[in-house]
Design an enzyme around this catalytic site. Structure first.
Site, PDB file in Angstrom:
ATOM      1  N   CYS A 127       0.811  -1.230   0.000  1.00 27.69           N
ATOM      2  CA  CYS A 127       0.000   0.000   0.000  1.00 27.69           C
ATOM      3  C   CYS A 127       0.840   1.273   0.000  1.00 27.69           C
ATOM      4  O   CYS A 127       0.311   2.368  -0.168  1.00 27.69           O
ATOM      5  CB  CYS A 127      -0.966  -0.006   1.173  1.00 27.69           C
ATOM      6  SG  CYS A 127      -2.040  -1.446   1.166  1.00 27.69           S
ATOM      7  N   HIS A 251      -2.735   7.141   2.533  1.00 26.21           N
ATOM      8  CA  HIS A 251      -3.239   5.847   2.055  1.00 26.21           C
ATOM      9  C   HIS A 251      -4.616   5.615   2.675  1.00 26.21           C
ATOM     10  O   HIS A 251      -4.824   5.845   3.866  1.00 26.21           O
ATOM     11  CB  HIS A 251      -2.261   4.741   2.461  1.00 26.21           C
ATOM     12  CG  HIS A 251      -2.831   3.368   2.281  1.00 26.21           C
ATOM     13  ND1 HIS A 251      -3.486   2.993   1.133  1.00 26.21           N
ATOM     14  CD2 HIS A 251      -2.874   2.289   3.115  1.00 26.21           C
ATOM     15  CE1 HIS A 251      -3.898   1.733   1.265  1.00 26.21           C
ATOM     16  NE2 HIS A 251      -3.540   1.296   2.448  1.00 26.21           N
ATOM     17  N   ASN A 281     -10.154  -0.010   0.749  1.00 17.97           N
ATOM     18  CA  ASN A 281      -8.699   0.042   0.639  1.00 17.97           C
ATOM     19  C   ASN A 281      -8.279  -0.525  -0.716  1.00 17.97           C
ATOM     20  O   ASN A 281      -8.408  -1.721  -0.946  1.00 17.97           O
ATOM     21  CB  ASN A 281      -8.096  -0.771   1.795  1.00 17.97           C
ATOM     22  CG  ASN A 281      -6.571  -0.817   1.750  1.00 17.97           C
ATOM     23  OD1 ASN A 281      -5.955  -0.430   0.757  1.00 17.97           O
ATOM     24  ND2 ASN A 281      -5.978  -1.305   2.825  1.00 17.97           N
TER      25      ASN A 281
HETATM   26  N1  COA Z   1     -18.551  -7.811  11.720  1.00 17.01           N
HETATM   27  C1  COA Z   1     -18.926  -7.830  13.020  1.00 17.01           C
HETATM   28  N2  COA Z   1     -18.093  -8.164  14.010  1.00 17.01           N
HETATM   29  C2  COA Z   1     -16.821  -8.494  13.691  1.00 17.01           C
HETATM   30  C3  COA Z   1     -16.371  -8.489  12.360  1.00 17.01           C
HETATM   31  C4  COA Z   1     -17.292  -8.141  11.348  1.00 17.01           C
HETATM   32  N3  COA Z   1     -16.959  -8.086  10.047  1.00 17.01           N
HETATM   33  N4  COA Z   1     -15.069  -8.840  12.341  1.00 17.01           N
HETATM   34  C5  COA Z   1     -14.697  -9.055  13.628  1.00 17.01           C
HETATM   35  N5  COA Z   1     -15.772  -8.846  14.429  1.00 17.01           N
HETATM   36  C6  COA Z   1     -15.816  -8.950  15.889  1.00 17.01           C
HETATM   37  C7  COA Z   1     -14.671  -9.738  16.468  1.00 17.01           C
HETATM   38  O1  COA Z   1     -14.979 -11.110  16.449  1.00 17.01           O
HETATM   39  C8  COA Z   1     -14.581  -9.173  17.858  1.00 17.01           C
HETATM   40  O2  COA Z   1     -15.560  -9.750  18.663  1.00 17.01           O
HETATM   41  P1  COA Z   1     -15.244 -10.127  20.203  1.00 17.01           P
HETATM   42  O3  COA Z   1     -14.911  -8.812  20.864  1.00 17.01           O
HETATM   43  O4  COA Z   1     -16.506 -10.743  20.654  1.00 17.01           O
HETATM   44  O5  COA Z   1     -14.080 -11.058  20.149  1.00 17.01           O
HETATM   45  C9  COA Z   1     -14.957  -7.705  17.684  1.00 17.01           C
HETATM   46  O6  COA Z   1     -15.670  -7.634  16.438  1.00 17.01           O
HETATM   47  C10 COA Z   1     -13.783  -6.758  17.631  1.00 17.01           C
HETATM   48  O7  COA Z   1     -12.827  -7.284  16.722  1.00 17.01           O
HETATM   49  P2  COA Z   1     -11.443  -6.590  16.518  1.00 17.01           P
HETATM   50  O8  COA Z   1     -10.603  -7.387  15.582  1.00 17.01           O
HETATM   51  O9  COA Z   1     -10.887  -6.214  17.853  1.00 17.01           O
HETATM   52  O10 COA Z   1     -11.910  -5.251  15.770  1.00 17.01           O
HETATM   53  P3  COA Z   1     -11.110  -3.941  15.546  1.00 17.01           P
HETATM   54  O11 COA Z   1     -11.698  -2.836  16.303  1.00 17.01           O
HETATM   55  O12 COA Z   1      -9.625  -4.152  15.648  1.00 17.01           O
HETATM   56  O13 COA Z   1     -11.425  -3.643  14.002  1.00 17.01           O
HETATM   57  C11 COA Z   1     -10.325  -3.791  11.896  1.00 17.01           C
HETATM   58  C12 COA Z   1     -11.009  -4.554  13.020  1.00 17.01           C
HETATM   59  C13 COA Z   1      -9.845  -4.804  10.858  1.00 17.01           C
HETATM   60  C14 COA Z   1     -11.331  -2.838  11.268  1.00 17.01           C
HETATM   61  C15 COA Z   1      -9.127  -2.981  12.480  1.00 17.01           C
HETATM   62  O14 COA Z   1      -8.297  -3.798  13.265  1.00 17.01           O
HETATM   63  C16 COA Z   1      -8.300  -2.331  11.400  1.00 17.01           C
HETATM   64  O15 COA Z   1      -8.777  -1.472  10.699  1.00 17.01           O
HETATM   65  N6  COA Z   1      -7.008  -2.711  11.275  1.00 17.01           N
HETATM   66  C17 COA Z   1      -6.152  -2.171  10.242  1.00 17.01           C
HETATM   67  C18 COA Z   1      -6.490  -2.816   8.956  1.00 17.01           C
HETATM   68  C19 COA Z   1      -5.804  -2.221   7.765  1.00 17.01           C
HETATM   69  O16 COA Z   1      -5.892  -1.045   7.556  1.00 17.01           O
HETATM   70  N7  COA Z   1      -5.153  -3.043   6.964  1.00 17.01           N
HETATM   71  C20 COA Z   1      -4.547  -2.664   5.744  1.00 17.01           C
HETATM   72  C21 COA Z   1      -3.208  -2.076   5.951  1.00 17.01           C
HETATM   73  S1  COA Z   1      -2.544  -1.526   4.427  1.00 17.01           S
END
Ligand code: COA
Length: 330
Positions: A127, A251, A281
């Site tokens: 990215c 980004h 993204n």
């Molecule tokens: N819908 C609903 N619930 C979901 C879910 C979805 N699509 N995906 C995960 N969950 C749940 C999880 O199971 C978890 O439940 P629990 O608390 O009962 O265990 C809860 O939501 C929180 O999950 P978590 O992984 O802690 O969420 P988060 O706040 O970290 O958000 C992302 C997840 C992926 C949005 C976040 O981590 C993120 O944006 N990371 C960076 C990603 C990125 O930019 N990548 C590219 C880099 S170039």
């Protein structure tokens, strides 16, 4: 020293709009959850479960169904706008992390589609790819290349594990291109910073034939730090402060990452370029898509200092301070 400027630009997006409601048919999730966590409402996809008829296979078909066709469409628009013929281009760089095939480079088919024969290569810095590409193109222009067509293009839908609810909603497809041309004097690229920490490969990767695997929270945390540190390094090298920046073009990974980085850099929301709500993204394509959207909406003016900053799998990061010059006649 020969400087660079941007004289043309163009974008391409696949036709298929995939909304968060569509995503809810794949696994247990909701529009509210996705929007709150990522700022994304919809994305475009060229392949994957919502594309009918089924995704094109080798050899790449016409239309906007592949990284190559998206790249060629965006590149064609950039050349058209700049009024530059294919034979005047010295090199095509296609920044992509999702090429249509292993061999050869995607840029070969893009060059063929555009009628360019002078040179073509791919660049994969995930990215951070477009900003790596901008620095590379500028260096080659300084070495005498005159005109480099720089394209960020992706079909991340092909590398997405559509059964993985922890990240499948994040990604989208698209392309953005700019024509980088030589100008006398300092030009637009005032400073840049590139980096990588290859020990962090396990945070985000895709093996041949399988979908992306990501440790979301760790990527989030490091992405904010990398963006802020790299942007700060570029600003220092340009001898500018954040107050000199008219527009931050980050980004487009997640609106919360963008806002967290902007807040640490002390940039107010009105100085942020963002398209993530409707693109998701798009990796290497995300900075040119956000930049071109800002230009076309009158948010970029002659002499403005832009701050580009990206991060990605690897982890890689890259930033640049770019003094915008309106192309002649605009
Ligand atoms: N819908 C609903 N619930 C979901 C879910 C979805 N699509 N995906 C995960 N969950 C749940 C999880 O199971 C978890 O439940 P629990 O608390 O009962 O265990 C809860 O939501 C929180 O999950 P978590 O992984 O802690 O969420 P988060 O706040 O970290 O958000 C992302 C997840 C992926 C949005 C976040 O981590 C993120 O944006 N990371 C960076 C990603 C990125 O930019 N990548 C590219 C880099 S170039």
């Amino acid at each position: 020293m020969t400087g660079v400027t941007i004289t043309g630009w163009g974008t391409a997006l696949p036709e298929q709009v995939v909304t968060n409601e569509d995503i809810t048919t794949l696994f247990d999730t909701s529009d509210e959850w996705i929007f709150e966590r990522s700022g994304i409402r919809s994305r475009r996809t060229a392949t994957g479960p919502f594309v009918k008829p089924p995704p094109p296979v080798d050899p790449p078909a016409n239309g906007l169904g592949t990284t190559g066709t998206l790249a060629a469409e965006a590149g064609r628009k950039a050349l058209e706008m700049a009024g530059v013929a294919p034979e005047q281009v010295r090199l095509v760089i296609v920044c992509t992390t999702t090429p249509d095939q292993l061999i050869p480079a995607n840029s070969a088919s893009v060059a063929a589609a555009l009628g360019i024969r002078s040179g073509a290569m791919d660049l994969n810095a995930a990215c951070a790819g477009f900003t790596y590409g901008l620095v590379t193109a500028s260096g080659l222009v300084a070495a005498g290349a005159e005109r480099v067509l720089l394209i960020g293009a992706e079909t991340l839908s092909r590398a997405t594990n559509w059964n993985d609810r922890t990240n499948a909603f994040l990604f989208g497809d698209g392309a953005g291109a700019v024509l980088v041309e030589a100008v006398p004097g300092e030009g637009s690229l005032l400073a840049w910073d590139l980096g990588v920490d290859g020990n962090l490969v396990p945070l985000l990767y895709a093996q041949h034939g399988s979908g992306m695997v990501m440790r979301g929270q760790e990527v989030f945390r490091r992405a904010v730090l990398a963006t802020v540190d790299s942007a700060t390094a570029s600003l220092e090298r340009a001898k500018l402060t954040i107050d000199d920046i008219a527009l931050f073009v980050p980004h487009q990974a997640n609106i919360r990452i963008i806002e967290a980085a902007a807040s640490r850099l002390k940039l107010p929301p009105e100085r942020i370029a963002s398209v993530i709500q409707r693109t998701g993204n798009t990796s290497s394509a995300s900075i040119p898509l956000a930049l071109i959207d800002a230009i076309e909406n009158g948010r970029v003016h002659d002499g403005d200092h832009l701050l580009l900053a990206g991060f990605g799998a690897g982890m890689t990061w890259a930033s640049a301070v770019w003094r915008w010059q309106d192309p002649p006649g605009r």
